[in-house]
Motif scaffolding. Sequence first.
Motif, PDB file in Angstrom:
ATOM      1  N   GLY A  73     -15.681   2.662   0.702  1.00 47.76           N
ATOM      2  CA  GLY A  73     -15.677   1.384   0.018  1.00 47.76           C
ATOM      3  C   GLY A  73     -14.314   0.903  -0.431  1.00 47.76           C
ATOM      4  N   ASP A  74     -13.277   1.697  -0.203  1.00 48.60           N
ATOM      5  CA  ASP A  74     -11.944   1.305  -0.644  1.00 48.60           C
ATOM      6  C   ASP A  74     -11.399   0.112   0.139  1.00 48.60           C
ATOM      7  OD1 ASP A  74     -11.652   3.093  -2.696  1.00 48.60           O
ATOM      8  OD2 ASP A  74     -10.484   4.557  -1.549  1.00 48.60           O
ATOM      9  N   ASN A  75     -10.562  -0.664  -0.534  1.00 48.79           N
ATOM     10  CA  ASN A  75      -9.875  -1.808   0.059  1.00 48.79           C
ATOM     11  C   ASN A  75      -8.390  -1.645  -0.241  1.00 48.79           C
ATOM     12  OD1 ASN A  75      -8.830  -4.252   0.862  1.00 48.79           O
ATOM     13  ND2 ASN A  75     -10.244  -5.516  -0.318  1.00 48.79           N
ATOM     14  N   ALA A  76      -7.558  -1.576   0.803  1.00 52.36           N
ATOM     15  CA  ALA A  76      -6.120  -1.404   0.625  1.00 52.36           C
ATOM     16  C   ALA A  76      -5.375  -2.734   0.522  1.00 52.36           C
ATOM     17  CB  ALA A  76      -5.544  -0.561   1.755  1.00 52.36           C
ATOM     18  N   GLY A  77      -6.078  -3.857   0.706  1.00 56.69           N
ATOM     19  CA  GLY A  77      -5.493  -5.146   0.375  1.00 56.69           C
ATOM     20  C   GLY A  77      -4.946  -5.998   1.483  1.00 56.69           C
ATOM     21  N   TRP A  78      -4.737  -5.441   2.709  1.00 54.02           N
ATOM     22  CA  TRP A  78      -4.245  -6.275   3.805  1.00 54.02           C
ATOM     23  C   TRP A  78      -5.289  -7.340   4.139  1.00 54.02           C
ATOM     24  CZ3 TRP A  78      -5.960  -7.840   8.548  1.00 54.02           C
ATOM     25  CH2 TRP A  78      -5.029  -8.465   9.385  1.00 54.02           C
ATOM     26  N   PRO A  79      -4.913  -8.570   4.461  1.00 56.68           N
ATOM     27  CA  PRO A  79      -3.560  -9.145   4.605  1.00 56.68           C
ATOM     28  C   PRO A  79      -3.057  -9.830   3.347  1.00 56.68           C
ATOM     29  CG  PRO A  79      -5.141 -10.715   5.393  1.00 56.68           C
ATOM     30  CD  PRO A  79      -5.946  -9.525   4.928  1.00 56.68           C
ATOM     31  N   TYR A  80      -3.816  -9.739   2.265  1.00 57.81           N
ATOM     32  CA  TYR A  80      -3.518 -10.550   1.090  1.00 57.81           C
ATOM     33  C   TYR A  80      -2.342 -10.024   0.278  1.00 57.81           C
ATOM     34  CZ  TYR A  80      -8.188 -11.960   2.435  1.00 57.81           C
ATOM     35  OH  TYR A  80      -9.275 -12.385   3.151  1.00 57.81           O
ATOM     36  N   ILE A  81      -2.073  -8.750   0.388  1.00 55.29           N
ATOM     37  CA  ILE A  81      -0.956  -8.174  -0.363  1.00 55.29           C
ATOM     38  C   ILE A  81      -0.197  -7.183   0.519  1.00 55.29           C
ATOM     39  CG2 ILE A  81      -2.038  -8.442  -2.628  1.00 55.29           C
ATOM     40  CD1 ILE A  81      -1.862  -4.936  -1.384  1.00 55.29           C
ATOM     41  N   TYR A  82       0.984  -6.815   0.063  1.00 55.50           N
ATOM     42  CA  TYR A  82       1.718  -5.685   0.636  1.00 55.50           C
ATOM     43  C   TYR A  82       2.313  -4.906  -0.524  1.00 55.50           C
ATOM     44  CZ  TYR A  82       5.942  -8.587  -0.066  1.00 55.50           C
ATOM     45  OH  TYR A  82       6.938  -9.358  -0.621  1.00 55.50           O
ATOM     46  N   TYR A  83       2.831  -3.710  -0.243  1.00 52.70           N
ATOM     47  CA  TYR A  83       3.385  -2.882  -1.321  1.00 52.70           C
ATOM     48  C   TYR A  83       4.898  -2.850  -1.230  1.00 52.70           C
ATOM     49  CZ  TYR A  83       3.653   0.729  -4.875  1.00 52.70           C
ATOM     50  OH  TYR A  83       3.913   1.414  -6.039  1.00 52.70           O
ATOM     51  N   ASP A  84       5.557  -3.183  -2.361  1.00 49.14           N
ATOM     52  CA  ASP A  84       7.016  -3.158  -2.475  1.00 49.14           C
ATOM     53  C   ASP A  84       7.416  -1.821  -3.088  1.00 49.14           C
ATOM     54  OD1 ASP A  84       9.658  -3.423  -3.697  1.00 49.14           O
ATOM     55  OD2 ASP A  84       9.519  -5.573  -3.275  1.00 49.14           O
ATOM     56  N   GLN A  85       8.098  -0.988  -2.311  1.00 48.35           N
ATOM     57  CA  GLN A  85       8.420   0.360  -2.747  1.00 48.35           C
ATOM     58  C   GLN A  85       9.514   0.401  -3.810  1.00 48.35           C
ATOM     59  OE1 GLN A  85       9.034  -0.941   0.254  1.00 48.35           O
ATOM     60  NE2 GLN A  85      10.823  -0.016   1.271  1.00 48.35           N
ATOM     61  N   ASP A  86      10.259  -0.672  -3.988  1.00 45.46           N
ATOM     62  CA  ASP A  86      11.293  -0.704  -5.018  1.00 45.46           C
ATOM     63  C   ASP A  86      10.769  -1.272  -6.340  1.00 45.46           C
ATOM     64  OD1 ASP A  86      13.348   0.446  -3.475  1.00 45.46           O
ATOM     65  OD2 ASP A  86      13.702  -1.459  -2.470  1.00 45.46           O
ATOM     66  N   GLN A  87       9.934  -2.302  -6.247  1.00 43.45           N
ATOM     67  CA  GLN A  87       9.304  -2.817  -7.458  1.00 43.45           C
ATOM     68  C   GLN A  87       8.121  -1.961  -7.895  1.00 43.45           C
ATOM     69  OE1 GLN A  87       8.840  -7.223  -7.879  1.00 43.45           O
ATOM     70  NE2 GLN A  87       9.417  -7.293  -5.695  1.00 43.45           N
ATOM     71  N   HIS A  88       7.628  -1.121  -6.968  1.00 43.69           N
ATOM     72  CA  HIS A  88       6.449  -0.281  -7.236  1.00 43.69           C
ATOM     73  C   HIS A  88       5.254  -1.154  -7.627  1.00 43.69           C
ATOM     74  CE1 HIS A  88       9.179   3.133  -7.103  1.00 43.69           C
ATOM     75  NE2 HIS A  88       9.923   2.552  -8.033  1.00 43.69           N
ATOM     76  N   LYS A  89       5.078  -2.223  -6.852  1.00 44.17           N
ATOM     77  CA  LYS A  89       4.013  -3.174  -7.146  1.00 44.17           C
ATOM     78  C   LYS A  89       3.351  -3.674  -5.866  1.00 44.17           C
ATOM     79  CE  LYS A  89       6.220  -5.096 -11.317  1.00 44.17           C
ATOM     80  NZ  LYS A  89       6.841  -6.319 -11.902  1.00 44.17           N
ATOM     81  N   LYS A  90       2.103  -4.090  -6.012  1.00 42.78           N
ATOM     82  CA  LYS A  90       1.399  -4.796  -4.944  1.00 42.78           C
ATOM     83  C   LYS A  90       1.781  -6.272  -5.057  1.00 42.78           C
ATOM     84  CE  LYS A  90      -2.313  -2.994  -6.599  1.00 42.78           C
ATOM     85  NZ  LYS A  90      -3.681  -2.552  -6.938  1.00 42.78           N
TER      86      LYS A  90
END
Length: 429
Positions: free
Chosen positions: A277-294
């Motif tokens: 049931g998990d949702n990783a968020g594509w295509p609506y978001i991406y993960y920024d590894q420097d801001q540590h945020k979606k």
Amino acid sequence: MKRKVALSSFIPMLAVAGLLWYGASQQNTITSVIPDADNAGLKLPEGFGALKAADGVGRARHIAITPAGDMYVKLNRLNKDGNGIVYLHDSNGDGKMEDAKGFANYIGTGMYIKDSYLYASSNTEVFRYKLDDKYQIANPTPEKIVTGLIDRHQHESKSVVLDNAGNIYVNVGAYSNSCQVKDRNPGSMGREGCPILDSAGGIWQFKANKLNQTYGDGVRYATGLRNVVGLDWNQQNNQLFVMQHGRDQLHDLFPNLYTVQQSSIYPAECMYAIKKGDNAGWPYIYYDQDQHKKILAPEYGGDGKKEGGKEAIDPSVAFPGHMAPNGLLFYTGNMFPERYKNGAFIAFHGSWNRAPEPQAGFFVVFQPFKDGKPFGKWEIFADGFSGSTEKTASGRADHRPCGLAQGPDGSLYVSDDSKGTIYRILYKK
């Protein structure tokens, strides 16, 4: 009369000379496997060595090792004999797989052994072959487990893994970069509701022993995953882990929002621990590894700073962007030092779109785990596949790591889908 000398008297001398490498052979006896003089061109941590177990196999994608130490290799292009799977065997115990024979008339990526069956995928189907008591194919005509999976010639590979409860998990990659109305077209906005997610962009679960299943027989186990080539089942916490290929072309598609430099390093390539049931968020978001945020995707109103995806899961680990993680393996062997036990090896195939930054990847990394969760920083484990620093930077690599497998003795195998080299990495005890 010749005097018999105990084998044990020779072992210390051989070990000191660096000639004896330990491992269980196909009969679980001590054998001598000697790394190549140059460690097959690889740079490894101290105490490790490598050899080319096979070469020129073809476009070798994922690989599987039998309990007898033989290997099955899935090819992404038919070889000269028209085969899409190659069986390799080491006939004399020197670590080199001299004997090869092929079968199957389809290309693909997925390859996995479980409960005396070999599972293999094309870009639209999943098959299984019964293995005999020597773990060889009893019948070259397979059973068809899953059929009718979508293939739109983008992210079409169908990687597979099995759990311990009779289920098989299949990646169905999204046939799109970011679900735009016009794919990869500058300024084109995202499609509302992203209909691609109905049949792609996620992981589907099927029964491992049921024939001719289609989408309707399966379960969309997880969604919002652009494309997963590397995946494995974590035995410590009995959970699926996957490596997602992050989206491309932030600057090319939205030059007013992203610099060329930002586009070359974002977004992260993410490891996810997946539950049903998990949702990783594509295509609506991406993960920024420097801001540590979606971060909300620009196709859906983002500007590189706005956060999004409150309902989406967070990654377990975020790696640098555009390095193409194609293989994932949890190490459960006993050959390597204890710190590697239950940790994750990841094969990064290498980038094509990090300009003006140097291209990156073309290596195998190790991510330590503790109690089934990432613990500490990842590190480069095996490098040198590309051939040189210059070849890495330009992206013109000699070899590209793709598949990973663990041998019965605990050695680590790495496939290369560029020139068809199979590497074997050992540790000297």
